[in-house]
Write a protein that holds these residues in place. Sequence first.
Motif, PDB file in Angstrom:
ATOM      1  N   TRP A 170       0.886  -1.238   0.008  1.00  0.00           N
ATOM      2  CA  TRP A 170      -0.022   0.074   0.085  1.00  0.00           C
ATOM      3  C   TRP A 170       0.971   1.161  -0.106  1.00  0.00           C
ATOM      4  CZ3 TRP A 170      -1.266   4.593   2.648  1.00  0.00           C
ATOM      5  CH2 TRP A 170      -2.652   5.064   2.254  1.00  0.00           C
ATOM      6  N   ILE A 171       1.981   1.162   0.854  1.00  0.00           N
ATOM      7  CA  ILE A 171       2.854   2.476   0.964  1.00  0.00           C
ATOM      8  C   ILE A 171       3.503   2.622  -0.172  1.00  0.00           C
ATOM      9  CG2 ILE A 171       4.663   1.305   1.902  1.00  0.00           C
ATOM     10  CD1 ILE A 171       3.227   4.783   3.191  1.00  0.00           C
ATOM     11  N   SER A 172       3.850   1.432  -0.838  1.00  0.00           N
ATOM     12  CA  SER A 172       4.835   1.455  -2.080  1.00  0.00           C
ATOM     13  C   SER A 172       4.034   2.115  -3.089  1.00  0.00           C
ATOM     14  CB  SER A 172       5.341   0.201  -2.240  1.00  0.00           C
ATOM     15  OG  SER A 172       5.922   0.170  -3.525  1.00  0.00           O
ATOM     16  N   ASP A 173       2.659   1.710  -3.080  1.00  0.00           N
ATOM     17  CA  ASP A 173       1.827   2.091  -4.492  1.00  0.00           C
ATOM     18  C   ASP A 173       1.709   3.712  -4.170  1.00  0.00           C
ATOM     19  OD1 ASP A 173       1.721  -0.416  -5.383  1.00  0.00           O
ATOM     20  OD2 ASP A 173      -0.201  -0.994  -4.674  1.00  0.00           O
ATOM     21  N   ILE A 174       1.291   4.131  -3.219  1.00  0.00           N
ATOM     22  CA  ILE A 174       0.979   5.558  -2.997  1.00  0.00           C
ATOM     23  C   ILE A 174       2.313   6.479  -3.045  1.00  0.00           C
ATOM     24  CG2 ILE A 174       1.161   5.768  -0.266  1.00  0.00           C
ATOM     25  CD1 ILE A 174      -1.332   7.570  -0.320  1.00  0.00           C
ATOM     26  N   THR A 175       3.359   5.772  -2.649  1.00  0.00           N
ATOM     27  CA  THR A 175       4.801   6.747  -2.870  1.00  0.00           C
ATOM     28  C   THR A 175       4.919   6.768  -4.390  1.00  0.00           C
ATOM     29  OG1 THR A 175       5.464   5.759  -0.816  1.00  0.00           O
ATOM     30  CG2 THR A 175       7.068   6.781  -2.219  1.00  0.00           C
ATOM     31  N   LYS A 176       4.775   5.840  -5.204  1.00  0.00           N
ATOM     32  CA  LYS A 176       4.964   5.963  -6.533  1.00  0.00           C
ATOM     33  C   LYS A 176       3.921   7.038  -7.229  1.00  0.00           C
ATOM     34  CE  LYS A 176       4.894   3.171 -10.891  1.00  0.00           C
ATOM     35  NZ  LYS A 176       4.387   4.332 -11.582  1.00  0.00           N
ATOM     36  N   LEU A 193      -3.036  20.033  -2.079  1.00  0.00           N
ATOM     37  CA  LEU A 193      -4.047  19.459  -1.110  1.00  0.00           C
ATOM     38  C   LEU A 193      -5.070  18.503  -1.941  1.00  0.00           C
ATOM     39  CD1 LEU A 193      -4.275  21.402   2.079  1.00  0.00           C
ATOM     40  CD2 LEU A 193      -3.501  19.159   2.071  1.00  0.00           C
ATOM     41  N   THR A 194      -5.703  19.371  -2.705  1.00  0.00           N
ATOM     42  CA  THR A 194      -6.599  18.861  -3.871  1.00  0.00           C
ATOM     43  C   THR A 194      -6.055  17.465  -4.610  1.00  0.00           C
ATOM     44  OG1 THR A 194      -7.660  20.800  -3.975  1.00  0.00           O
ATOM     45  CG2 THR A 194      -8.200  19.112  -5.702  1.00  0.00           C
ATOM     46  N   LEU A 195      -4.713  17.675  -5.028  1.00  0.00           N
ATOM     47  CA  LEU A 195      -4.138  16.554  -5.823  1.00  0.00           C
ATOM     48  C   LEU A 195      -3.887  15.526  -4.840  1.00  0.00           C
ATOM     49  CD1 LEU A 195      -1.573  18.554  -7.952  1.00  0.00           C
ATOM     50  CD2 LEU A 195      -3.781  17.576  -8.835  1.00  0.00           C
ATOM     51  N   TYR A 196      -3.455  15.673  -3.520  1.00  0.00           N
ATOM     52  CA  TYR A 196      -3.125  14.694  -2.804  1.00  0.00           C
ATOM     53  C   TYR A 196      -4.454  14.023  -2.346  1.00  0.00           C
ATOM     54  CZ  TYR A 196      -1.599  12.424   1.651  1.00  0.00           C
ATOM     55  OH  TYR A 196      -1.213  11.427   2.561  1.00  0.00           O
ATOM     56  N   LYS A 197      -5.644  14.613  -2.194  1.00  0.00           N
ATOM     57  CA  LYS A 197      -6.907  14.018  -1.925  1.00  0.00           C
ATOM     58  C   LYS A 197      -7.284  13.031  -2.996  1.00  0.00           C
ATOM     59  CE  LYS A 197     -11.583  15.358  -0.491  1.00  0.00           C
ATOM     60  NZ  LYS A 197     -12.582  16.508  -0.150  1.00  0.00           N
ATOM     61  N   LYS A 198      -7.200  13.422  -4.241  1.00  0.00           N
ATOM     62  CA  LYS A 198      -7.299  12.447  -5.356  1.00  0.00           C
ATOM     63  C   LYS A 198      -6.557  11.339  -5.106  1.00  0.00           C
ATOM     64  CE  LYS A 198      -8.861  16.195  -8.816  1.00  0.00           C
ATOM     65  NZ  LYS A 198      -8.527  16.741  -9.873  1.00  0.00           N
ATOM     66  N   ILE A 199      -5.342  11.536  -4.884  1.00  0.00           N
ATOM     67  CA  ILE A 199      -4.453  10.160  -4.813  1.00  0.00           C
ATOM     68  C   ILE A 199      -4.829   9.279  -3.737  1.00  0.00           C
ATOM     69  CG2 ILE A 199      -2.214   9.239  -4.082  1.00  0.00           C
ATOM     70  CD1 ILE A 199      -0.972  11.948  -5.526  1.00  0.00           C
ATOM     71  N   ILE A 200      -5.354   9.872  -2.748  1.00  0.00           N
ATOM     72  CA  ILE A 200      -6.001   9.130  -1.325  1.00  0.00           C
ATOM     73  C   ILE A 200      -7.039   8.395  -1.925  1.00  0.00           C
ATOM     74  CG2 ILE A 200      -6.962   9.311   0.828  1.00  0.00           C
ATOM     75  CD1 ILE A 200      -3.975   9.398   1.128  1.00  0.00           C
ATOM     76  N   ASN A 201      -7.986   9.103  -2.629  1.00  0.00           N
ATOM     77  CA  ASN A 201      -9.256   8.337  -2.947  1.00  0.00           C
ATOM     78  C   ASN A 201      -8.975   7.537  -4.054  1.00  0.00           C
ATOM     79  OD1 ASN A 201     -11.094   9.992  -1.289  1.00  0.00           O
ATOM     80  ND2 ASN A 201     -11.103  11.510  -2.781  1.00  0.00           N
ATOM     81  N   SER A 202      -7.868   7.241  -4.717  1.00  0.00           N
ATOM     82  CA  SER A 202      -7.696   6.301  -5.913  1.00  0.00           C
ATOM     83  C   SER A 202      -7.036   5.068  -5.062  1.00  0.00           C
ATOM     84  CB  SER A 202      -6.579   6.791  -6.920  1.00  0.00           C
ATOM     85  OG  SER A 202      -5.119   6.945  -6.280  1.00  0.00           O
TER      86      SER A 202
END
Length: 223
Positions: A7-13, A57-66
């Motif tokens: 999970w952390i590897s995917d979100i870091t990428k 923050l908006t971009l980060y929110k999209k990444i979290i939601n993905s």
Amino acid sequence: MIDVKNWISDITKKLKDEFKNQLLFVGIQGSYGRNEANEHSDVDIVVILANLNIENLTLYKKIINSMPYKEKACGFICGQEELKNWSKYELFQLYNDTKPVYGNMKKLIPTITKEDAKTAAKIGTENIYHMACHSFLHSNDSKESLKELYKTIFFILQAKYYYENGIYISSKQELTAKLSGIEKEISQISQAKQSIDNFTQEEINNSYKNLINFCSQLLKEYK
């Protein structure tokens, strides 16, 4: 349970792809970082950007939601300059509890000292003292209130032990083994908070008494 390594590897990428050189640090803290997670645990991710604004923050929110298990994601995000000017006592736990995945936090924050740990313990104790008195008097669900108090007080015990011994212990189990008396009893309950669900009223009252007495004594010691 979440496969947190993947999970952390995917979100870091995804963060690297989106923010490129703006991304300075990614880390994980909390129960997954300490290898103490259970099915109820959140994933506490730490992200530091060169600059933080509402667009980022908006971009980060999209990444979290993905991400899968997006409802479990929480943690800390900050800009570089804001972090440099953060209160050092608050950075004590963030720095010591965060396992780096990308980047080096040491390059991004001021040096943390034992005095910062003392301040962290003292201010945390003031908050717990107030919260314990308030919830004892006013809470409609004292068991849930106690769970929150015992979750928070672990970090005070960590900071206190570091200030007095110069050693940061991340594991609840390891820290509990090094404590004695009321501190050990408090740490044991912090380690197994779900047991509070089965507390009798007498045990609830005794827990409040121990928390308040511990805080009162520490506030006298850490003047």
